[in-house]
Design a protein around this motif. Structure first.
Motif: not given
Length: 148
Positions: A28-32, A34-40
């Motif tokens: 879950d932390i890795a997914a969050v 990855a989502e944060g990086n994609a959003r950035q």
């Protein structure tokens, strides 16, 4: 010993369950992340697009301002030319009026144009009064001539 084996097996089962939960939390932390990086990355790409659009808008505004300044310069040039022309025409009209006034103020020209030729001369429909004879050169008789 059997009791310890059971307890050890229970501890191992709890540890396996805990390890499974930790693995799930790690995923879950890795997914969050990855989502944060994609959003950035999406935010950075959007900011780059906005920067490019702002740069293009600045160039277009500069071009428009330059064109407007050129139009103003041409209009000012035309206005200067019109002012010069109006001053020249005004000088010629003034000189013409002065010359015309000088020539037409002469009694000879006045008599010729308005009297003999009849140019701009209107005949009056009523007869002109004739002057009455006077006994003296004065309009009012002198006091010694008054009848008492």
């Amino acid at each position: 010993m059997d009791d310890h084996e059971e307890r050890l097996a229970a501890v191992e089962r709890r540890q396996d369950v805990t390890d499974g939960k930790l693995d799930s939390i790690s995923r879950d932390i890795a997914a969050v992340r990855a989502e944060g990086n994609a959003r950035q990355q999406a935010t950075n790409a959007g900011m780059d697009r906005i920067g490019i659009q702002l740069s293009d808008l600045t160039r277009q505004l500069a071009a428009h301002t330059g064109a407007q300044e050129e139009r103003n310069r041409l209009a000012e040039s035309n206005l200067r030319r019109l002012r010069k022309l109006s001053v020249i025409v005004g000088i010629f009209c003034t000189l013409g009026a002065a010359v015309g006034g000088t020539i037409l103020s002469s009694q000879t020209w006045d008599d010729y144009l308005f009297g003999k030729v009849g140019f701009l001369h209107r005949k009056h429909p009523y007869p002109q009064p004739t002057p009455q004879p006077q006994e003296t050169q004065f309009i009012l008789p002198p006091r010694e001539m008054e009848v008492a």
